[in-house]
Design a protein around this motif. Sequence first.
Motif: not given
Ligand SMILES: Nc1ncnc2c1ncn2[C@@H]1O[C@H](COP(=O)(O)OP(=O)(O)OP(=O)(O)O)[C@@H](O)[C@H]1O
Lengths: 245, 234, 234, 236, 236
Positions: D44-47, E125-127, E131-136
């Motif tokens: 979502k954030t990425s989009l 193994k990623r920095d 991470l996405s917001g929820g993953e953090q």
């Molecule tokens: N540099 C990167 N290398 C590998 N994976 C990445 C990288 N940056 C983001 N991701 C992964 O891409 C996925 C999508 O990230 P994104 O931030 O768009 O999620 P999101 O839908 O906004 O999630 P949330 O609801 O947790 O905020 C996540 O699983 C994230 O860990």
Amino acid sequence: ETLRMAVTTSFHNSGLSDVLLPQIKRDTGVDVRLVVVGTGQALKLARAGDVDAILVHSKTAEEAFIAEGFAPYRRKIMYNDFVLVGPADDPADTQYASSVEQALQQIAKAEAIFLSRGDDSGTHRKELSLWEAAGVSARDPSWYREGGSGMGATLNTGAAMDAYLLSDRASWLKFANKRNLRLLYAGDPALFNQYAFLPISPAKHSHANAVAARGVEAWLTGPKGQQAIADYRLNGEALFTPNAR
Amino acid sequence: MNELLEGLSTALRLVFSADRELLEITARSLQVTLSAVLIASLIGLPLGAWLAVNRFRFRRATIIMLNALMGLPPVVVGLIVYILLSRSGPFGVFGLLFTPTAMIIAQVIIITPIIASIAHQAIRELWADYHDLLISLNTSKWQRIKTLIFDARRSLLTASLAGFGRAIGEVGAIMIVGGNIDHVTRVLTTAIALETSKGDFALALALGLILIALAVAVNLAIHLVSGTERGGRW
Amino acid sequence: MNELLEGLSTALRLVFSADRELLEITARSLQVTLSAVLIASLIGLPLGAWLAVNRFRFRRATIIMLNALMGLPPVVVGLIVYILLSRSGPFGVFGLLFTPTAMIIAQVIIITPIIASIAHQAIRELWADYHDLLISLNTSKWQRIKTLIFDARRSLLTASLAGFGRAIGEVGAIMIVGGNIDHVTRVLTTAIALETSKGDFALALALGLILIALAVAVNLAIHLVSGTERGGRW
Amino acid sequence: MNILPLTVTDAVLSRRGKTILDGASATFDGAGLTAVMGPNGAGKTSLLRVLHGLDRLQEGKVEWATDPATAQAHQAFVFQTPVLMRRTVVENIAYPLHLRGIDKTEAISQAKDWTDRAGLTHAAKRDAATLSGGEQQKLALARALIADPRVLFLDEPTTNLDGQSTREIENLLHDTLAQGARIIMVTHNAAQAKRLADEVLFLHRGKVLEQSPVSSFFRKPKTAQAQAFLKGDIVE
Amino acid sequence: MNILPLTVTDAVLSRRGKTILDGASATFDGAGLTAVMGPNGAGKTSLLRVLHGLDRLQEGKVEWATDPATAQAHQAFVFQTPVLMRRTVVENIAYPLHLRGIDKTEAISQAKDWTDRAGLTHAAKRDAATLSGGEQQKLALARALIADPRVLFLDEPTTNLDGQSTREIENLLHDTLAQGARIIMVTHNAAQAKRLADEVLFLHRGKVLEQSPVSSFFRKPKTAQAQAFLKGDIVE
Ligand SMILES: Nc1ncnc2c1ncn2[C@@H]1O[C@H](COP(=O)(O)OP(=O)(O)OP(=O)(O)O)[C@@H](O)[C@H]1O
Ligand SMILES: Nc1ncnc2c1ncn2[C@@H]1O[C@H](COP(=O)(O)OP(=O)(O)OP(=O)(O)O)[C@@H](O)[C@H]1O
Ligand SMILES: [Mg+2]
Ligand SMILES: [Mg+2]
């Protein structure tokens, strides 16, 4: 009017310039600005036209300089002498030497530490020619150390090393960090040290201030200047002997 | 050992007698170095920021080069500036050799890489924080640089102070291009070198202590004015 | 002007002839400076971190002092080390004067404040980020310092490289405590000063260019090993 | 100035071998609010970042009705983690106006106005870093709204707000919508989506599985993944 | 090792003239979850920080059953904005074990286990910064739980989580409670408080207005402010 003059460290360190410059200013109106550097660098600055005159003490180098046309002539101003300085206990017994050659031979024999200027300066060249005359051509680095710095730095290093070294009398007398060093040998005519004034040839560098150079030269070689040089004393000892002709 | 004490007492005596000559060379030291720091900061801080915000082909090489230039040997800088400003050099007509201006030029060359390197390092962190916001707000490159320099000003102080430190204590370059001419280009460091060569350690040390005191005073003044370490995070 | 070209060609000739004496003084330059940077980093980095994580009465004064000490004039440091190490000084018995060790000591004194100041500035930022977490995890002071140094290692590189830059180009202090003795304490910078005083500007410049090349090589090697500027934020 | 419609076509974004957006397509037009929903890590954030031009796509494209520069000037973004400038609250909010070269006193007076509307009056002159979590979100929103954007990207902007503040912020968003803006907002809160959104975009593993009117999405989601998501069941 | 009860008495905390905690008192004992609720800026985060020893009180005191050092060793805190170390996800989670001097391989293996339990296997193994917001948020919780705390402070730990992740995290919290821990958790989510909490502490303008069992708080809040808060009305 200002005159930029490159002078050797030994001349400046003697303190004579502090006496002469105000008098020159008063009598001729010329403001002399001293650039204090090694002989080699002084000649270099002069070749580039960055100074108007030089006052140095290395006859061969000066003659080459004139031959290249950078100065029309060299004018003798005064002389002093070089002295052999060393540790107070004088392990090579140089103070009883009959000539400077003998003193150097004794140092070599005793393998007492000798610190050379090693910087291709007037003093260094003199020292090398003295070793030559003394017939000591192979000098082992275990006792013959090449310092590679100016007179002051060499005296400082020598003081901390308890080394023998060759200095001009003025630098030695003015030097404050003597520690265990003493004047051990002086007076050999071979140690004679002539200072000369060389104006820069306007033919080479048209912007060189030839007028001021002539004025300063005239003053230095004239009665006032020669008298002032003769009168300059440190601890009652005369440092320079005027010999302008 | 007692040379150290002697140096201290000489320093105190000099300061309290308000020696005119001492005042003169101290003022000249300050003038030359502050001018150099000002000019070098005007170049180095934006350069550091620019390197932080721009991605270009030789960016990494540029940064490494800048880091390496922190090691520019003063004597070599002095020589090069000398050759350029010398009568027989390309800028000889300006007659800048053996003037304070020449000393400022040499110091600017020496400290700009230091200021730019440290600034780059400090701003890189802030840029990581601000990156998304500033891109999102559609800022121009120049607006980004200005904002980063402004908001990182406390950290950038260290950059300029490092430049100041390097410049105020520097002697190799200014000796060559300034000539250490009495009343014209003599500053504290060249005077210290001169007294050292005369073996007058007490006086050399005294001048050194005055120089250090000067550095402390300038740092103190700058810290007070900019009010570092006062608030919370910045 | 053509002295610059001459210097360049002399430098190339020296390098390609692999001049034995040149190799010797270059190696000594590297040995002295890298030792000094290593020791100063071992002192300065933890000191910078320690100042960032501790709140104590004279903290601000200490930081200002450290900043000011970046301006320690090398000649004065040289003098003081000379006095301390000379026969009649307190450490005279070790006979360290005019040895590379003495040069290392002088350089450590000069660059430790620089490394500590820049490290402090870099670590302060990271500490602001980590503060709550590290306090919450009940870390000891020493654990905090270790963690911060480890996680800020990329920024701290700039600190050590600034120290390296200052040390590799330094001549005033090592001239006094090393004596520029041929085959014993002569390094690139003192050789440059010597050739300059001889008026052999081409050779001096050539040595200077080699010194700069050396600084570039060291920076390059360190950047490559530590892989800066590669990934994203750090 | 109409910068819409905004279209994203077959967007592919990957980082270090991981595919984050995997052929996502969508269109946004006219006033209204799109709720972007989907599991954590769905992209979502990425989009939103891609739509806003913060990240570049490996494949596919993002297109606006106008040239990119014009479009860029009329968008604003509120990040999931608020980016606080190291300035006071008012200065943070005034910053976008400064950028536009608006006179300093005028900028500050407008910023004060927005500080009040965001309920931050009590903190106006404080360093932004001292704000509480919810207050930080309000600041970020005020800073986004002050430049009067036509398209507003919001990444979970009310997560740290209490019920009352949420309502106030939602009222601000209603005002913005009434002025003809398009809001694209990520939220995990179904109730909030129902209150505000006219359409829902459901994202799953980097793909847009559906973009439907809000009523039909919650009543009858089209895909099994969306059904599972709404139940809060395990989404595989 | 029983570090409870934890008591805070007449806590006063002020910053630059503003009173943030204004004589707050409360007691926490035994296993269970206390939901800390209240409007934005009420002082919830501040109260937790004071209890955990992160901020020092101007007046009043915080007391544990044991000496502070022992108590400190058995607590963990999850911040409202996750603090990510500049390391990989696994290294972040392993960090508290490193601190305890646990053997490196053992620490990493336990950290991997928790990475899986928090649903971060794919990112191990990623920095952490990627991470996405929820993953953090999941990372921060795993890092707090790995050291097996007796008292756990959580500051809105599930705000960015989707429904499914929220449920998984709540299950982890249930496990922690089952092992006898006391959790003190800030939340704006009444439904979550009802699901997890046994008591609610209601904070308003730096004062603890009530600390009651969850059922009675939601059925019949004692103060007008709490009533207004629950209705989402303007709280004055
Ligand atoms: N540099 C990167 N290398 C590998 N994976 C990445 C990288 N940056 C983001 N991701 C992964 O891409 C996925 C999508 O990230 P994104 O931030 O768009 O999620 P999101 O839908 O906004 O999630 P949330 O609801 O947790 O905020 C996540 O699983 C994230 O860990
Ligand atoms: N340094 C400071 N100076 C002045 N006020 C401060 C400072 N730090 C925090 N505050 C204020 O104290 C109040 C309480 O902050 P706290 O973070 O405890 O709130 P909270 O209840 O956690 O709110 P939220 O739900 O938004 O996270 C806030 O209004 C905040 O702006
Ligand atoms: Mg997100
Ligand atoms: Mg909070």
